[in-house]
Each structure stands twice: as structure tokens, then as C-alpha cells.
Design an enzyme around this catalytic site. Sequence first.
Site, PDB file in Angstrom:
ATOM      1  CD  GLU A 194      16.445  -2.188  44.950  1.00  0.00           C
ATOM      2  OE1 GLU A 194      16.412  -3.416  45.031  1.00  0.00           O
ATOM      3  OE2 GLU A 194      17.414  -1.520  45.372  1.00  0.00           O
ATOM      4  CB  THR A 248      23.702  -6.854  42.908  1.00  0.00           C
ATOM      5  OG1 THR A 248      23.295  -6.847  44.283  1.00  0.00           O
ATOM      6  CG2 THR A 248      22.560  -7.380  42.063  1.00  0.00           C
TER       7      THR A 248
END
Length: 379
Positions: A194, A248
Site C-alpha cells: 500500500e 486516490t
Amino acid sequence: MAAPMQMQMQMQCNLSPSSSSSRSFPLHRLSPSHLRLRLATVRCCVSLQTSADPLPLFTSVSAFAPATVANLGPGFDFLGCAVDSLGDTVTVTIDPHKAPGSLSISSITSDLPSTSRLSRDPHVNCAGIAALSVMRALRVRSVALSLTLHKGLPLGSGLGSSAASAAAAAVAVNELFGGPLSLSDLVLAGLESEQKVSGYHADNVGPAIMGGFVLIRSYEPLELLRLHFPEEKELVFVLVSPEFEAPTSKMRAALPAEIGMKDHVKNSSQAAALVAAVLQGNVRLLGSAVSSDVIVEPTRAPLIPGMAGVKKAALEAGATGCTISGAGPTVVALTDCEEKGKYIGERMVEAFLSQGKLKAKATVSRLDRVGARVVSKSS
């Protein structure tokens, strides 16, 4: 936000129902009694790596990891949950034709057009990064691995697409060698992925691996709390995803650099109410808290065409709450009945089309209490 992890160290975390316990549980061996813990804590600390170069126990292992809803309104970067019905599947296989200790991605499949641009470079692909992290932790050197990824989640959807791939890959590699790493070691492997692809935040990868509701109490050191929603209570998620991608990075760039004390107090009180609602199984309070973000949602909603109208339609149709899932553009509504959820989803889809000129798809899901798990293995 936490500083980057020191990747040269192997990290170990313990899952403990109380501060006096130091037991750790491999993910796929969690029993129902462990899942019933009202509060389970994952604390992370530096530890030694596993014994060198373990032998694989299987020739191939497949693992599935579910979609996740991060933030849940006022819980930006510290609250998330796993939902069923949607997710990614990773299969890891011993590859005798590649150099020992290496990892390759042999194929990426999906029925979704957005995934065609995913890289097969394991140092760039989120599943590959997590798999390599587990291989380093296990000190795999004598065999090569080949990975296939089936994407059930669209990119940039707000449903934890990168976290699902990372979680499934970490679990599959770990199981291939007998599952020596703990549940929380796998969270760290997923978090490494991530960090490289979408930022250092655990509100997707934590629930993707651990299942259920997860609260990130601290990033320095990393500490996660699993919150138990009562099993006898009904909780339904209505996930409505428009044909629109919200990267994002773009959605994070829209966030305010500073916030006022009044907004800080409002969001803090709503986040506390959300945690209480989860532990009580109070869907009405949970929905109210989810709908009450005054910091993140107001800055991101204008970037999702029709968002205001979709939220209004959900609440008018009977949802107890509605907000953006993660960074969006998926919108999540809550209710306590599957049939009601279907009706709410229909109204939200109509609102996306009428208010945002976007086609959308509704999925009615429930809480995924297990998280990433092995679905098949071959000797």
C-alpha cells in the site's frame, strides 16, 4: 501520517485479546472464538526473521481477499471494514523454469476493462510487492514463484482494490510454505505494498486481511484494533459504483491542509459514536455517524458527479447512513435489511444517472468477518 517503514527489517505483530496475551494466529487458522473477540489488538514490533529458506508444502495455493470500505465517514485513515461478495484472487505456484528466489507475474485476468493497464512487474504491481515482502520475511531462496492475479475489483473504485490484491498475495505465499507468519506479519506485508502504490494507510489492508471492522489506533508504532459487530445483528452495505474512476492521489490532493477546532471536535465525536455503534450493533447510530463527516466528504463530494443527489436518494429510500467509500467514487449506504438494501441501491443508481449523468452498478453486501483466506491448494 506515519513515516515510511524500515523495509530492511522483518516486522512481527501479535494479535492479543488482552494485554497479558502474546499469542499470534496465522490468518487461515482463526477459529470462531477468536473472531468473536469484541476487541482484539494487533501491535507491531521489530523481530527476527523466520528460519532460512523454508521448503514449500504445496505446489500451488490460491487465496481470496475481500473488498473494503475505508474511512466510514469521520474515520479518515483510521477506520475501515471488509465486505463480502467482491474481491480479488491470487494463485501462487512453484515455477521450476525461473531463477530460484525470484517472483514473476504470469497473468492478470479480469472482466473489468480498467485492469488491462496493470503492470506485470512484481516490483510495481501491488500483489507482487506484497508477495515479495513475504518471500523476504521467509527468506525464500531455493524455489521460484509464479503469481496469477484475478481482479474482481475495479481500479480507483474506493473499494480497496490494491489492498485486496496485496492481501490475497501475502496469504497465498505464506500458506505455500505452511503458514509460518502471523496474521499481523501479513498486515505489514500488505502495508508495504500500500505504501508504494497508494500511500501509508492501513484502513483498507487491515480489514482486508483481518476481516470485520478495524480501527488503526496508532501508526507509530502500528497498532490495530479489531471491533466486533454482534453476529446476531443485521448489517447490510449497499455499494453503488459509477462508471467513473477517482484516483486516490487526486482525491487526497483535494483534502484541506488544516482544519478548524470545531470541525475537529465534530468529527472526533462522530468517530467515537461510530465505534460505540459497531460494538453495540446499533445500525441506526452507525449510519448517523457515517453520514456526519464534516472534513473529508465535503471536499471530495464535488469531485464525484451526482454525489449529493445520490446521498439524498439513499437517505430518502430508508438508509440509516451514506458516505463515500474510501476515496470514491463508490458510495456506500447502510441498512439492516437485504430487501431494503436492494431498493436503496436502485434509487442510488437512478440518482447517479439523473444527477451525475453516470451509469452505476449496485451491490448489496454484508460484513466479511474473516478477511483474506485460502480457497484452494495443490500438493
